[in-house]
Design an enzyme around this catalytic site. Sequence first.
Site, PDB file in Angstrom:
ATOM      1  CE1 TYR A  39       7.087 -55.420  56.083  1.00 26.05           C
ATOM      2  CE2 TYR A  39       6.324 -55.886  58.303  1.00 26.05           C
ATOM      3  CZ  TYR A  39       7.320 -55.481  57.439  1.00 26.05           C
ATOM      4  OH  TYR A  39       8.543 -55.135  57.928  1.00 26.05           O
ATOM      5  CE  LYS A  94      12.865 -30.171  36.705  1.00 27.63           C
ATOM      6  NZ  LYS A  94      12.796 -29.646  35.344  1.00 27.63           N
ATOM      7  CD  GLU A 136      16.026 -31.539  36.600  1.00 24.40           C
ATOM      8  OE1 GLU A 136      15.566 -32.535  36.004  1.00 24.40           O
ATOM      9  OE2 GLU A 136      16.128 -30.426  36.061  1.00 24.40           O
ATOM     10  CG  ASP A 162      18.937 -29.532  34.359  1.00 20.45           C
ATOM     11  OD1 ASP A 162      18.061 -28.677  34.431  1.00 20.45           O
ATOM     12  OD2 ASP A 162      19.128 -30.385  35.246  1.00 20.45           O
ATOM     13  CB  ALA A 195      29.564 -22.313  28.096  1.00 19.76           C
ATOM     14  N   GLY A 196      26.948 -23.976  30.077  1.00 19.94           N
ATOM     15  CA  GLY A 196      26.737 -25.031  31.063  1.00 19.94           C
ATOM     16  C   GLY A 196      26.141 -26.259  30.405  1.00 19.94           C
ATOM     17  CG  ASN A 318      13.574 -29.454  31.685  1.00 16.30           C
ATOM     18  OD1 ASN A 318      12.634 -29.261  32.451  1.00 16.30           O
ATOM     19  ND2 ASN A 318      14.853 -29.218  32.013  1.00 16.30           N
TER      20      ASN A 318
HETATM   21  O1  LIG Z   1      12.938 -26.681  36.279  1.00 16.47           O
HETATM   22  C1  LIG Z   1      12.780 -25.993  35.244  1.00 16.47           C
HETATM   23  O2  LIG Z   1      11.896 -25.131  35.102  1.00 16.47           O
HETATM   24  C2  LIG Z   1      13.664 -26.297  34.061  1.00 16.47           C
HETATM   25  C3  LIG Z   1      14.960 -26.835  34.521  1.00 16.47           C
HETATM   26  O3  LIG Z   1      15.192 -28.016  34.553  1.00 16.47           O
HETATM   27  C4  LIG Z   1      15.951 -25.889  35.055  1.00 16.47           C
HETATM   28  O4  LIG Z   1      15.811 -24.666  34.903  1.00 16.47           O
HETATM   29  O5  LIG Z   1      16.913 -26.390  35.651  1.00 16.47           O
HETATM   30 MG   LIG Z   2      16.769 -28.503  35.868  1.00 17.98          MG
END
Ligand SMILES: O=C([O-])CC(=O)C(=O)O
Ligand SMILES: [Mg+2]
Length: 422
Positions: A39, A94, A136, A162, A195-196, A318
Amino acid sequence: MSDEKRQAALDYHAKPIPGKLSVEVTKPTQTAKHLAMAYSPGVAEPCREIAKDPENAYRYTGKGNLVAVVSDGSAILGLGNLGPLASKPVMEGKGVLFKRFAGINAVDVEVEADSPQAFIDTVANIANTWGGINLEDIKAPECFEIEAALKSRCSIPVFHDDQHGTAIVTAAGLLNALDIAGKTLDAARIVCLGAGSAAIACMKLLIECGAKAENIFMLDRKGVIHSGRDDLNEYKAQFATETELRTLDDAIDGADVFVGLSGPDLLKPEQLKKMASDPVVFACSNPDPEIHPDLARETRSDVIMGTGRSDYPNQVNNVLGFPFIFRGALDVRASAINEAMKIAAVHALKDIAREPVTQEVLEAYELDSLEFGRGYIIPTPVDSRLLEKIPAAVAQAAVDSGVATRPYPAHYPLKSVKDIYG
Ligand SMILES: O=C([O-])CC(=O)C(=O)O
Ligand SMILES: [Mg+2]
């Protein structure tokens, strides 16, 4: 989920300390001398160096190994729009996976924004101090505009997990599953329920990998997306087929592949029965699949089944993509994650499943044996060869396609997360 499992999941998040992530200090801090470097006054020196040359941020800060996991909570898993705060457990999750599997420091950033533009501006305004942006659980169609705008405004990789993470893993799993079924992608009749963002990206990547657009039937809540519909946004319209088929019942008849990226229990046993021989069913809605794997197997013994879940075989999720893809992209300081890098990841992932399973994996899954076949079409997340092979393939593709700003890393291939700094 049973009450017992539900409580266990809540306790896991609550105890012994709330949440799943923490920050660690990487330098000595015991003495006054240390503090004077960490610091004031010592910290002023790297500030001056970075002000002179922004590249120095990679040398003197954690930027190069730091990813922001950014969401507005508008499409959390398959749960819907629960808002930014309720998305935090997923975004922390994540972060856990980035760190555990690829040694990447990832911090969740949940944004309250009242328009896509407000979200874009917020993220663009903070992007430059991160190594990469993982978007996400942002709903379609806004996610497409958001990703495109951020890619053009940021010089670091921006990746909507996704879409592309899911697509890469689905393509790898599907190539293997079709091979086991004795079929090929170019001849496969594919039904995509949903269809996302994930559905659209998956079908696009499958076409890049060899699937025929005319063999793909995508369905949204109103049924088959066909050329006679006038209620389609530009993203769905790309998948409008010239067909008389209208419902899932119609489309599933004789299909080789079902990819579910929609919601729980939407594929009925009677519909599965109508699929072609050795049907491939990826029921990837999280946490509850379009058809439960036990029910699918009871219905058809020849089914090749994957879900997004960790507690069933063939996890088409994913998690097999984003940690390793970002690892490769960060290590060559790629300016973007492009198609060549995604396709390199598909093939690296697919090929690992064809190699003998390691002891490490057998132990983690409490199995005596596991072999490439119906019950094992895609590697498991604990397989350390993911870290060895996927970042290497992605980094090489980045170098070859001209988006890398650093050469292929001399310390590759990575054997463990301990090796990431070379
Ligand atoms: O989080 C998960 O298991 C996979 C994913 O990205 C979702 O379903 O949106
Ligand atoms: Mg996801």
